[in-house]
Design a protein around this motif. Sequence first.
Motif, short mmCIF file in Angstrom:
data_model
loop_
_atom_site.label_atom_id
_atom_site.label_comp_id
_atom_site.label_asym_id
_atom_site.label_seq_id
_atom_site.Cartn_x
_atom_site.Cartn_y
_atom_site.Cartn_z
N LEU A 1 0.82 -1.20 0.00
CA LEU A 1 0.00 0.00 0.00
C LEU A 1 0.85 1.25 0.00
N GLU A 2 1.99 1.18 0.75
CA GLU A 2 2.90 2.32 0.78
C GLU A 2 3.37 2.64 -0.63
N ARG A 3 3.78 1.59 -1.33
CA ARG A 3 4.26 1.77 -2.70
C ARG A 3 3.16 2.34 -3.58
N LEU A 4 1.95 1.81 -3.42
CA LEU A 4 0.81 2.26 -4.21
C LEU A 4 0.52 3.72 -3.93
N SER A 5 0.53 4.05 -2.64
CA SER A 5 0.21 5.43 -2.26
C SER A 5 1.24 6.40 -2.81
N TYR B 1 2.33 2.89 -11.09
CA TYR B 1 1.08 2.81 -10.35
C TYR B 1 0.34 1.52 -10.68
N THR B 2 0.21 1.21 -11.95
CA THR B 2 -0.53 0.01 -12.32
C THR B 2 0.17 -1.23 -11.81
N SER B 3 1.50 -1.24 -11.87
CA SER B 3 2.18 -2.44 -11.38
C SER B 3 2.03 -2.55 -9.87
N ALA B 4 2.11 -1.41 -9.16
CA ALA B 4 1.91 -1.45 -7.71
C ALA B 4 0.51 -1.95 -7.39
N ASP C 1 -3.13 -6.20 -5.46
CA ASP C 1 -4.22 -7.15 -5.70
C ASP C 1 -3.79 -8.57 -5.40
N ALA C 2 -2.63 -8.94 -5.98
CA ALA C 2 -2.13 -10.31 -5.80
C ALA C 2 -1.92 -10.60 -4.33
N ALA C 3 -1.28 -9.64 -3.63
CA ALA C 3 -1.01 -9.86 -2.20
C ALA C 3 -2.31 -10.05 -1.44
N SER D 1 -5.24 -11.19 -2.52
CA SER D 1 -5.93 -12.46 -2.75
C SER D 1 -5.16 -13.62 -2.14
N VAL D 2 -3.84 -13.60 -2.28
CA VAL D 2 -3.05 -14.69 -1.69
C VAL D 2 -3.17 -14.65 -0.17
N GLY D 3 -3.01 -13.46 0.39
CA GLY D 3 -3.10 -13.33 1.83
C GLY D 3 -4.42 -13.84 2.36
N ALA D 4 -5.48 -13.44 1.67
CA ALA D 4 -6.81 -13.86 2.14
C ALA D 4 -6.95 -15.37 2.16
N SER D 5 -6.49 -16.02 1.09
CA SER D 5 -6.68 -17.47 1.05
C SER D 5 -5.80 -18.17 2.06
N VAL D 6 -4.60 -17.64 2.30
CA VAL D 6 -3.69 -18.33 3.21
C VAL D 6 -4.15 -18.26 4.65
N ILE D 7 -4.65 -17.10 5.07
CA ILE D 7 -4.95 -16.99 6.49
C ILE D 7 -6.29 -17.62 6.86
#
Lengths: 464, 483
Positions: A20-24, A437-440, A445-447, A449-455
């Motif tokens: 998020l820091e990078r995105l912001s 911005y788009t890559s961030a 997004d990837a983080a 979805s992965v985070g959600a499924s893992v926890i």
Amino acid sequence: MRITNNMMVANTVRNLNSNLERLSKAQQQISSENKISLPSDDPVVATKAITYRSYVAQTEQYQNNVESAQSWQDTTDDALSDLSDVVKSLRELVVQASSDTNTTSDLADIKTQVESLQESAVDILNTSYAGRYIFGGYETSEEPYSVVSTSVGDKVTYKGDYLSIGAAMDASLSDSDITNFCTSNTAYDSSSADESIKYNIDFGTSVTVNTEGQDVTGSGLDSLFDTFSKVLLGLDGDTSYKTYGEISGITTGTYAAADLSGINDDTTLTVTVNGTDYTIDNDTLQTLSASSTITDTADLLGNAVDDDGNKLSSVVAITNDGSGITMTSLSAENTSSIKITVEGTSAANVESVFGLTSDVTTGTSAKGVTTTTFELTDLLDDIDSNLNTISTAQTTLGSRMDYVDTVSERLATQKTNYKSLMSDNENVDVAEAYTEYTSAESVYDAALSVGASVIQKTLVDYLA
Amino acid sequence: MNSTFTGLNIATSGLYTATANLLVTSTNISNVDTEGYSQKVATQQAVGPAAVYSGSYVGSGSEVTSIDRVRNEYLDKKYWEENSTLGELQTKSDTLTDDVEGILGDTDDTTFSTALTDFYSTLETLETDASDDSVRETVVTGAETVCDYLNTYSAKLSELRESLNSQVSSTVDQINSYASQIADLNTQIRQAAASGASTSDLEDRRTLLLDELSSLTDVTVTETTVGTLADGSDDAVLSVSVNGSTLINGGTAKQLECKQDSDGMYQITWADSGDSFEPASGELKAYLDLRDGDGTDPDYKGVVYYQNQLDEYASTFASAFNTVHDAGYDLNGDLGTDFFVASDGSTTITAANISVSSTIENDPDKIAASSSSDTSESENDENLLNLVALCEGDTMFGTCSAIDAWSAIIATLGISAEHAETMASKQSSYVDTIDTRRTSVSGVSTNEETANLTKYQEAYSASAQVVSMWNSLYETTIGMVDE
């Protein structure tokens, strides 16, 4: 390493946060178009930004100054052209007036026209630009030129002082009146310092924008208005005029020259007139002795010669009144000093004889009234030289105007360069920033979805 | 020969053990989110002999001998050490970037360097029309803006210093509070240990408090054994020292005091001895460095350093400008007077008191643009050209211009802040690594506990089956004699 669920959650949150820091940051760069928002984001960029911004601001200010300079100069140029036309008309009138076929009333007519030309000239020289009189040097708040009538006729003043105080006056005036007038009123001193108004038009570059009145009209006995006076006198039918000024060159002080003793083999005596040395050779000098008289000394001095063999007596008049010798230069022009130098072991003795306490002497020039005869056609030379002065002033002005134009173009290029330097330094490349911005965003997004499924999954889900 | 019901006893002990294990597992699971909780582990042992058969023993079941807290003391100590460094670096980084840069930061058009270049522009415009009153007014306004910026910066830095000062005071209060809480827990733990009760939860709470304390100041934790307890375990006393001086020793906690000195700044001393308190790292040290650091080697470049830089800047600018201004003449033909003066009448000009002289503010004709006292020379701008050359040239600040000198201050600030940020972020990830390792050792894993649930449930079922089997055995035995 043993991993607990809480560690997974903490880890996921931490990574999401850094994404998020990078995105912001990317989003902030796009919306502000600046690479940095605080100096610590990139100190080098920050300090360069300060410098470039100041360059751009200064260049813009210089452009403003250039515009002001150009306006002033344009006004001056127009005025000088007008003045030139006036003088050319004067010339034509003088040519016309010098023809033999003129009647008295024709001359009177011409005289009226010349008078009105003189008024025009004064008006032109009193031109103002934005409330400032352009030919007045630093004194721009009052009209520099005006015509005043005096006990010796109409005279023109420049900045309060008489421009050509000793210039052509009616020959019927008495010498004493003229002398009184000229000695009790102040003349314009043309040797005073330049009053050039300078504008800064680029880094370390300035230009003089004004032309001073005395550089256009001249001063002293050859000014434009002197010419006008002579023309008007001539049109009245006068064949002579009186001027007040130097009638001879410098006169030295008086030297007592008795009891010459102490001249020995190494004594030299040099009289320097306006830079040219006249020397007496040592043998001749030694003929002076205690028994010599002032007349002997005076004769001796007269025989001093320069390198070309010219005698001192040809350029100065040496007189003695029995108690002292006086040297007066014979030409009224180009004489600035007469100096006696004595060198040698007995110099002190000889100097004391001559009454010299220092070896530099400048005397005072004698002034008086001179009467000159003239014809109208003689004045054409004067008019031409006046025209020359005006055109020289115009040429100087013209070259300055060209310079300002060159600088103006250079400033425009400079400004563009500095602005682009500034922009390269501070601004983001929008395409690059948007890509970041788009890559961030996609990483985030990837983080997520992965985070959600893992926890979510624990053993409990599978045991029940 | 063993006792008749030994078998039942053995089976029952199995049930108890399984129940105990299940209890521990339940506790762990319900405390999975408790902050600072270290997982408990039950230690199970085989119980001594019940019967002897030809010299070989048969055990009489199992029992749970202790329920221990799983903790790595070494990792805890390491964490406390690094956490105080992190506290110091993070505080410094945050204050520099958010507060000091927020005040002085110069990256867009609404800043001091723009005000300064605008002022120069007004001077340049004046040189094209030295007698114009409205242009003279703009020069005065431009100068006033420059002074305003410096005044505001100075005031804000002073405010920041005040707020850092109150942070010092509140941090000291917090330290005192943690210290007394830890001391209380020390007493309770010792009492509990002496009476044989479990100390795990108390120790967990103490560790948590030490975590908090370590962020505020550097702590060195030592546990010394002073004797042996009734059950054979060590009687330990925990002491905490800060940079060599003892803060907590067992149940006694020393208190810190804050006294205001002549500037109103809090100086910290030990309440009992009056000696000054010098932390080696931690948030408190950061606040002290930021509040007082004046940049002289080896001091930290804190707020005082930037205040001094600003004051020096204002003073140099004013005196260089005044020197040239005083050499010129104004529109009235009078010799120029100081353009920049101290608004509070003191002899030195600082960023806080720099202002445009009121005589010039009230009468812009007194701006000394001319080089001669002749009042008719209204367009004479030679002294003004000297002023402009001074401002835009390289000698105003010795070897550089005013803009460059300002740039240098911003550069120092930017680099210090950037450095602090980098260091803080590096330290932060390091501390996270240590914390992760700690959690790895003592955190509760729901998967593990769930697996354990199954395991102990099975054990319980198995033991229950054994009980059932022994029951039917006894029934048979009893039924054998009952006819």
